[in-house]
Design a protein around this motif. Structure first.
Motif, mmCIF file in Angstrom:
data_model
loop_
_atom_site.group_PDB
_atom_site.id
_atom_site.type_symbol
_atom_site.label_atom_id
_atom_site.label_comp_id
_atom_site.label_asym_id
_atom_site.label_seq_id
_atom_site.Cartn_x
_atom_site.Cartn_y
_atom_site.Cartn_z
ATOM 1 N N ASN A 25 1.033 -1.203 -0.235
ATOM 2 C CA ASN A 25 -0.183 -0.017 0.138
ATOM 3 C C ASN A 25 0.807 1.210 -0.006
ATOM 4 N N PRO A 27 1.769 5.232 0.639
ATOM 5 C CA PRO A 27 1.226 6.207 1.449
ATOM 6 C C PRO A 27 0.066 7.055 0.496
ATOM 7 N N GLN A 28 -0.968 7.375 1.150
ATOM 8 C CA GLN A 28 -2.055 8.126 0.540
ATOM 9 C C GLN A 28 -1.790 9.368 -0.150
ATOM 10 N N GLY A 29 -1.900 9.528 -1.261
ATOM 11 C CA GLY A 29 -1.788 10.867 -2.125
ATOM 12 C C GLY A 29 -0.125 10.896 -2.758
#
Length: 323
Positions: A25, A27-29
């Protein structure tokens, strides 16, 4: 083999190496940055190098690429082609040092493949990193007027390789080095230092960057040519180690090896004039030496390197190439 040597060092995304794939996954963004290097015995390292040193070099050259992009490591995949003479003790030592570097640099093993080969030992690592919030620091983004920098010192690894080869024509300057300088150069070739401490400064302030793997002169040419640029570099501005200076004093012709030899794994970068001081301050805060070596300017010619008299140096081969 997987259960004994590699599963114990796998990261959470590697799922214990019980599956045929990992689940990573990002990191978001933030973008996901991927890089891959292939190393072959007799080409990228000596066949009698210690297994731990081989493992560390294989991982670190990939981490150097991530560092140049301002990317934080997330993990790596390992491809390992073992020749017939491998032993469990060799693989145990290889895995132990690989695990140590994976932990130290925060880059866990996620998976890979292991096969046998009749040829030389061959390793392939694919590393994954999280791009800076501002986006990846690209190689081709330099602009006219940008300040040009290189981290650490240059030429040490190429001199270390020549030292290891110990050819007749090199024995004069090698003999003049002294034990401490010789050990330093040999270690710089054997064990790269990925400049991950620079990722925040690069992400915040650099316009373009790449790692110096094939020689400063050639890699500077590659980075600037992509943007239609060139530069003038004074040899006096190059950051040289004490050991490289000792070698150069004994044999001045080594300047070509210093400028054009590979395996430095330092960071070459460009920064806008208004961000140059902030980049320097960020590097200093990170404990990394960063030296300004010139300024990008418009031009289609290869970067010009000048000696103390202002004379232009002509290099036979500005960059390492496999072909």
């Amino acid at each position: 083999m997987i259960a004994a040597f590699f599963a114990p060092i796998a990261g959470e995304a590697g799922l214990g190496l019980r599956d045929d794939a990992a689940l990573l996954n990002a990191p978001q963004g933030r973008g996901l940055i991927l890089t891959k290097d292939l190393l072959v015995a007799g080409v990228h390292f000596f066949e009698n190098d210690l297994p731990g040193a081989i493992a560390r070099k294989a991982l670190r050259v990939n981490l150097s690429d991530l560092a140049a992009k301002g990317a934080a490591p997330l993990g790596f995949l390992l491809g390992l082609a073992l020749p017939p003479d491998w032993t469990p003790d060799w693989l145990k030592a290889f895995a132990a040092d690989l695990a140590a570097d994976a932990q130290d640099f925060g880059c866990p093993l996620l998976g890979g493949d292991t096969v046998k080969t009749p040829g030389p030992l061959t390793l392939s690592i694919t590393a994954f990193g999280a791009a800076p919030a501002q986006g990846m620091v690209r190689r081709d983004a330099a602009l006219t007027g940008d300040a040009l920098y290189v981290s650490g010192t240059v030429g040490d690894a190429a001199l270390g390789l020549r030292l290891r080869l110990n050819r007749e024509e090199d024995r004069g300057w090698i003999g003049a080095l002294g034990a401490e300088n010789a050990a330093f150069l040999a270690d710089r070739y054997l064990l790269p230092r990925p400049r991950l401490a620079l990722i925040d400064a690069l992400g915040d302030h650099a316009r373009a960057a790449m790692d110096v793997s094939d020689g400063l002169a050639g890699d500077l040419t590659k980075m600037l040519a992509l943007a239609g640029l060139t530069a003038d570099v004074a040899l006096a501005d190059l950051p040289l180690s004490q050991a490289a200076r000792a070698a150069l004093e004994a044999q001045p012709a080594l300047i070509e090896t210093i400028c054009c030899g590979g395996d430095d794994y330092e960071i070459l970068c460009a920064a806008a004039p208004e961000k140059a001081l902030a980049l320097e301050a960020g590097a200093k805060a990170a404990g990394i030496k960063l030296t300004r070596i010139g300024q990008a300017r418009r031009g289609a010619v290869t970067p010009i390197f000048r000696n103390a008299k202002g004379e232009v140096l002509r290099f036979e081969r500005a960059s390492f190439s496999h072909f």
